[in-house]
Design a protein around this motif. Structure first.
Motif, PDB file in Angstrom:
ATOM      1  N   CYS A  41       0.504  -1.070  -0.191  1.00  0.00           N
ATOM      2  CA  CYS A  41      -0.020  -0.074  -0.163  1.00  0.00           C
ATOM      3  C   CYS A  41       0.860   1.480  -0.031  1.00  0.00           C
ATOM      4  N   LEU A  42       0.594   1.940  -0.630  1.00  0.00           N
ATOM      5  CA  LEU A  42       1.365   3.313  -1.030  1.00  0.00           C
ATOM      6  C   LEU A  42       0.414   4.312  -0.495  1.00  0.00           C
ATOM      7  N   ARG A  43       0.818   5.151   0.480  1.00  0.00           N
ATOM      8  CA  ARG A  43       0.113   6.757   0.998  1.00  0.00           C
ATOM      9  C   ARG A  43       0.972   8.071   1.050  1.00  0.00           C
ATOM     10  N   GLY A  44      -0.335   8.917   0.319  1.00  0.00           N
ATOM     11  CA  GLY A  44      -0.200  10.002   0.217  1.00  0.00           C
ATOM     12  C   GLY A  44       0.332  10.902   0.990  1.00  0.00           C
ATOM     13  N   PRO A  45      -0.174  11.827   0.428  1.00  0.00           N
ATOM     14  CA  PRO A  45       0.077  13.094   1.703  1.00  0.00           C
ATOM     15  C   PRO A  45      -1.139  13.427   2.286  1.00  0.00           C
ATOM     16  N   ASN A  46      -2.142  13.324   1.424  1.00  0.00           N
ATOM     17  CA  ASN A  46      -3.800  13.479   2.428  1.00  0.00           C
ATOM     18  C   ASN A  46      -3.900  12.128   3.323  1.00  0.00           C
ATOM     19  N   LYS A  47      -4.993  12.754   3.266  1.00  0.00           N
ATOM     20  CA  LYS A  47      -5.476  11.687   5.064  1.00  0.00           C
ATOM     21  C   LYS A  47      -6.271  10.249   3.727  1.00  0.00           C
ATOM     22  N   GLU A  48      -6.741  10.250   2.647  1.00  0.00           N
ATOM     23  CA  GLU A  48      -7.094   9.603   2.210  1.00  0.00           C
ATOM     24  C   GLU A  48      -6.749   9.202   1.090  1.00  0.00           C
ATOM     25  N   ASP A  49      -5.360   9.359   0.981  1.00  0.00           N
ATOM     26  CA  ASP A  49      -4.439   9.062  -0.062  1.00  0.00           C
ATOM     27  C   ASP A  49      -4.216   7.462  -0.072  1.00  0.00           C
ATOM     28  N   GLU A  50      -4.755   6.883  -0.518  1.00  0.00           N
ATOM     29  CA  GLU A  50      -3.588   5.197  -0.666  1.00  0.00           C
ATOM     30  C   GLU A  50      -4.582   4.744  -2.111  1.00  0.00           C
ATOM     31  N   SER A  51      -2.912   3.563  -2.488  1.00  0.00           N
ATOM     32  CA  SER A  51      -2.907   2.829  -3.609  1.00  0.00           C
ATOM     33  C   SER A  51      -3.019   1.324  -3.108  1.00  0.00           C
ATOM     34  N   TRP A  52      -3.721   0.430  -3.437  1.00  0.00           N
ATOM     35  CA  TRP A  52      -2.719  -0.834  -3.147  1.00  0.00           C
ATOM     36  C   TRP A  52      -2.639  -1.738  -4.336  1.00  0.00           C
ATOM     37  N   GLY A  53      -1.822  -2.386  -4.189  1.00  0.00           N
ATOM     38  CA  GLY A  53      -1.589  -3.066  -5.089  1.00  0.00           C
ATOM     39  C   GLY A  53      -1.171  -4.590  -5.278  1.00  0.00           C
ATOM     40  N   LYS A  54      -1.007  -5.379  -6.113  1.00  0.00           N
ATOM     41  CA  LYS A  54      -0.499  -6.704  -5.647  1.00  0.00           C
ATOM     42  C   LYS A  54       0.206  -7.049  -7.017  1.00  0.00           C
ATOM     43  N   ALA A  55       1.440  -7.734  -6.934  1.00  0.00           N
ATOM     44  CA  ALA A  55       2.687  -7.980  -7.543  1.00  0.00           C
ATOM     45  C   ALA A  55       2.305  -9.832  -7.214  1.00  0.00           C
ATOM     46  N   ILE A  56       2.934  -9.997  -8.562  1.00  0.00           N
ATOM     47  CA  ILE A  56       2.472 -12.052  -8.915  1.00  0.00           C
ATOM     48  C   ILE A  56       3.637 -11.813  -9.182  1.00  0.00           C
ATOM     49  N   TYR A  57       4.200 -13.534  -8.260  1.00  0.00           N
ATOM     50  CA  TYR A  57       6.135 -12.712  -9.053  1.00  0.00           C
ATOM     51  C   TYR A  57       5.844 -14.733  -9.870  1.00  0.00           C
ATOM     52  N   GLN A  58       6.217 -14.164 -11.615  1.00  0.00           N
ATOM     53  CA  GLN A  58       6.283 -15.127 -12.953  1.00  0.00           C
ATOM     54  C   GLN A  58       7.922 -15.728 -12.676  1.00  0.00           C
ATOM     55  N   GLU A  59       8.409 -15.041 -12.442  1.00  0.00           N
ATOM     56  CA  GLU A  59      10.150 -15.425 -12.823  1.00  0.00           C
ATOM     57  C   GLU A  59      11.031 -15.188 -11.955  1.00  0.00           C
ATOM     58  N   ILE A  60      11.829 -15.904 -11.150  1.00  0.00           N
ATOM     59  CA  ILE A  60      12.105 -15.645 -10.193  1.00  0.00           C
ATOM     60  C   ILE A  60      13.945 -15.581 -10.830  1.00  0.00           C
ATOM     61  N   ASN A  61      14.697 -15.379 -11.151  1.00  0.00           N
ATOM     62  CA  ASN A  61      15.876 -16.056 -11.500  1.00  0.00           C
ATOM     63  C   ASN A  61      17.490 -15.198 -10.768  1.00  0.00           C
TER      64      ASN A  61
END
Lengths: 164, 115
Positions: free
Chosen positions: A65-85
């Motif tokens: 979750c990224l949070r911005g300068p204002n109280k309601e600023d939030e952005s959720w993300g999800k990464a799914i790993y396809q390849e790790i080398n």
């Protein structure tokens, strides 16, 4: 030679960001692979990562979750790993989610490939971001949409000049 | 541009009929029956697509005339480009921070080795 700046190239649906880091690839790979490291650098200064859950294996998930300068600023993300080398490459799919990790299907997904190339003890990091959305945009451009739009804007301008 | 506005733009663009409607509107205002003509679709079916486009702010329907002509609103499409640009800035700023962070942890490793 690239120094302390990110080289950005846009090729169709791809965005390619190249950056040299004064650190060995093993270390640069490591700072991508755990919350402990990521919380120190992931996200713009004004929008730092505030929450992080990470299962670093192929098929594993990284939720943040990224949070911005204002109280309601939030952005959720999800990464799914396809390849790790280790230590050369990480491939993941990035999605927008709600705060429970449910993927927002309407938003485009991004396929991100990060490669770490060794050069005399330093690392050239090449990140390729493939935008699902750009395909949609390309279709619109192909159909003459953007051209049509700008020509009608030109016409509007002429019209406005004429009636002034 | 808030994420929900962007997602309604993407959702609106996800359908080929709706893209064709938008393309058709690039040449100027059209009535619903003008728009329905090239598709083998009923007026209610076209109206349904138009409602999605209207909700996404991609199409505006005039209230002046009784046949309510449809007009293209291109702003949400520009927002897609801006959104991609935001992504670029996201990574650029993150990598600046990463650069500092790598220096920090390597300096710390050196200190630890010397102590």
């Amino acid at each position: 030679m690239i120094t302390h700046k990110t080289d950005v190239q846009s090729k169709g649906r791809k965005l390619i960001l190249t950056r040299d880091f004064d650190a060995p690839p093993e270390l640069v790979f490591d700072v991508w692979s755990s919350c402990k490291h990521l919380k120190n650098w992931w996200g713009p200064k004004e929008w730092p990562m505030d929450e992080c859950m990470l299962d670093f294996r192929e098929g594993g998930e990284w939720r943040y979750c990224l949070r911005g300068p204002n109280k309601e600023d939030e952005s959720w993300g999800k990464a799914i790993y396809q390849e790790i080398n280790k230590p050369g490459k990480i491939v993941y799919k990035d999605h927008f989610t709600d705060n429970d990790g449910n993927i927002n299907e309407e938003m485009p997904e991004l396929l991100v490939t990060v490669e770490f190339d060794e050069n005399e003890g330093k690392t050239r990091q090449i990140q390729t971001v493939l935008f699902d959305t750009a395909e949609t945009r390309d279709k619109i451009v192909e159909m003459g949409f953007i051209e049509g739009m700008s020509s009608s804007l030109d016409r509007l301008e002429e019209h406005l000049a004429a009636i002034k | 541009m808030p994420a929900d506005q962007l997602s309604s733009t993407f959702a609106a663009l996800s359908d080929p009929t709706r893209r064709a409607i938008l393309a058709s509107l690039t040449t100027g205002e059209k009535t619903v029956s003008d728009l329905a003509e090239p598709f083998e679709m009923t007026m209610p079916a076209i109206t349904k697509h138009l409602k999605v486009l209207e909700k996404a702010n991609l199409v505006e329907r005039s209230r002046k005339a009784q046949y309510r002509p449809c007009k293209l609103q291109p702003e949400p499409l520009k927002a897609i480009d801006e959104w991609m640009d935001q992504y670029r800035r996201f990574f650029e700023e993150s990598f600046d921070r990463l650069d500092d962070y790598l220096k920090q942890i390597q300096a710390k490793e050196k200190d630890d080795d010397n102590s």
